[in-house]
Write a protein that holds these residues in place. Structure first.
Motif, short mmCIF file in Angstrom:
data_model
loop_
_atom_site.label_atom_id
_atom_site.label_comp_id
_atom_site.label_asym_id
_atom_site.label_seq_id
_atom_site.Cartn_x
_atom_site.Cartn_y
_atom_site.Cartn_z
N GLY A 13 0.81 -1.21 0.00
CA GLY A 13 0.00 0.00 0.00
C GLY A 13 0.84 1.25 0.00
O GLY A 13 0.54 2.22 -0.72
N GLN A 16 2.21 1.71 -3.45
CA GLN A 16 1.16 2.16 -4.39
C GLN A 16 0.78 3.62 -4.14
O GLN A 16 0.54 4.37 -5.07
CB GLN A 16 -0.07 1.26 -4.29
CG GLN A 16 0.15 -0.12 -4.89
CD GLN A 16 0.60 -0.05 -6.33
OE1 GLN A 16 1.71 -0.48 -6.65
NE2 GLN A 16 -0.21 0.48 -7.20
N TYR A 17 0.69 4.00 -2.88
CA TYR A 17 0.40 5.39 -2.53
C TYR A 17 1.49 6.31 -3.10
O TYR A 17 1.20 7.31 -3.75
CB TYR A 17 0.30 5.54 -1.02
CG TYR A 17 0.16 6.96 -0.54
CD1 TYR A 17 -1.00 7.69 -0.77
CD2 TYR A 17 1.20 7.58 0.16
CE1 TYR A 17 -1.13 9.00 -0.32
CE2 TYR A 17 1.08 8.88 0.60
CZ TYR A 17 -0.08 9.59 0.36
OH TYR A 17 -0.20 10.89 0.80
N THR A 131 -5.14 -0.15 2.40
CA THR A 131 -6.23 0.17 1.46
C THR A 131 -5.70 0.59 0.10
O THR A 131 -6.42 0.49 -0.90
CB THR A 131 -7.17 1.26 2.01
OG1 THR A 131 -6.46 2.48 2.14
CG2 THR A 131 -7.79 0.85 3.33
N TYR A 132 -4.47 1.05 0.04
CA TYR A 132 -3.86 1.44 -1.24
C TYR A 132 -3.26 0.25 -1.98
O TYR A 132 -2.83 0.39 -3.13
CB TYR A 132 -2.76 2.49 -1.02
CG TYR A 132 -3.27 3.86 -0.71
CD1 TYR A 132 -3.62 4.73 -1.73
CD2 TYR A 132 -3.39 4.29 0.60
CE1 TYR A 132 -4.09 6.00 -1.44
CE2 TYR A 132 -3.85 5.56 0.90
CZ TYR A 132 -4.20 6.41 -0.13
OH TYR A 132 -4.66 7.66 0.15
#
Length: 142
Positions: A13, A16-17, A131-132
């Motif tokens: 995450g 990805q963020y 969540t990312y």
């Protein structure tokens, strides 16, 4: 707590963020450290008018969030100019607006570190990172 061993959802995450922020800014390179405390560095293309001889970068860490910085004259250290100061994980668009204000010659954000959280605390941060994660795994460079 979600694992941050480089393979867990929080680590994916974070990558990805950072990839999302780097893509929005067209950053030529970035890297991150996913262990506690998690940190990141994004190189930026342009130089600031008030520091024309210094490379510009964005720094991120899990305690203070985003900061605009310039490299020192020797190039071996960075000097923080301002902290975004809104959230440790603001939306990429918020980071882009912050960078735009810095390049426009403004003094956005705040001069002091916001100290949002204690690294490694069980406060939901790793779950926010997770969540990312999605399904993609990136290599650490935009």
């Amino acid at each position: 707590m979600v694992e941050r061993d480089g393979l867990g959802a929080a680590a994916r995450g974070l990558r990805q963020y950072l990839l999302a922020v780097a893509a929005e800014l067209d950053a030529p390179a970035w890297f991150c450290e996913v262990d506690v405390p998690a940190t990141a560095y994004l190189a930026l293309e342009g130089r600031l008018a008030r520091f024309p001889d210094h490379e510009t970068a964005l720094l991120w860490d899990e305690r203070d969030g985003w900061a605009a910085a310039v490299e020192s004259a020797a190039g071996d250290d960075v000097v923080v100019l301002a902290y975004l100061g809104q959230d440790v994980l603001p939306a990429p668009e918020v980071v882009v607006a912050f960078v735009g204000s810095v390049y426009a010659g403004g003094y956005p954000g705040q001069p002091e570190p916001p100290n949002f959280r204690r690294p490694g605390a069980a406060d939901g941060f790793d779950e926010r990172l997770a969540t990312y994660a999605g399904d993609a795994v990136c290599e650490g460079q935009a």
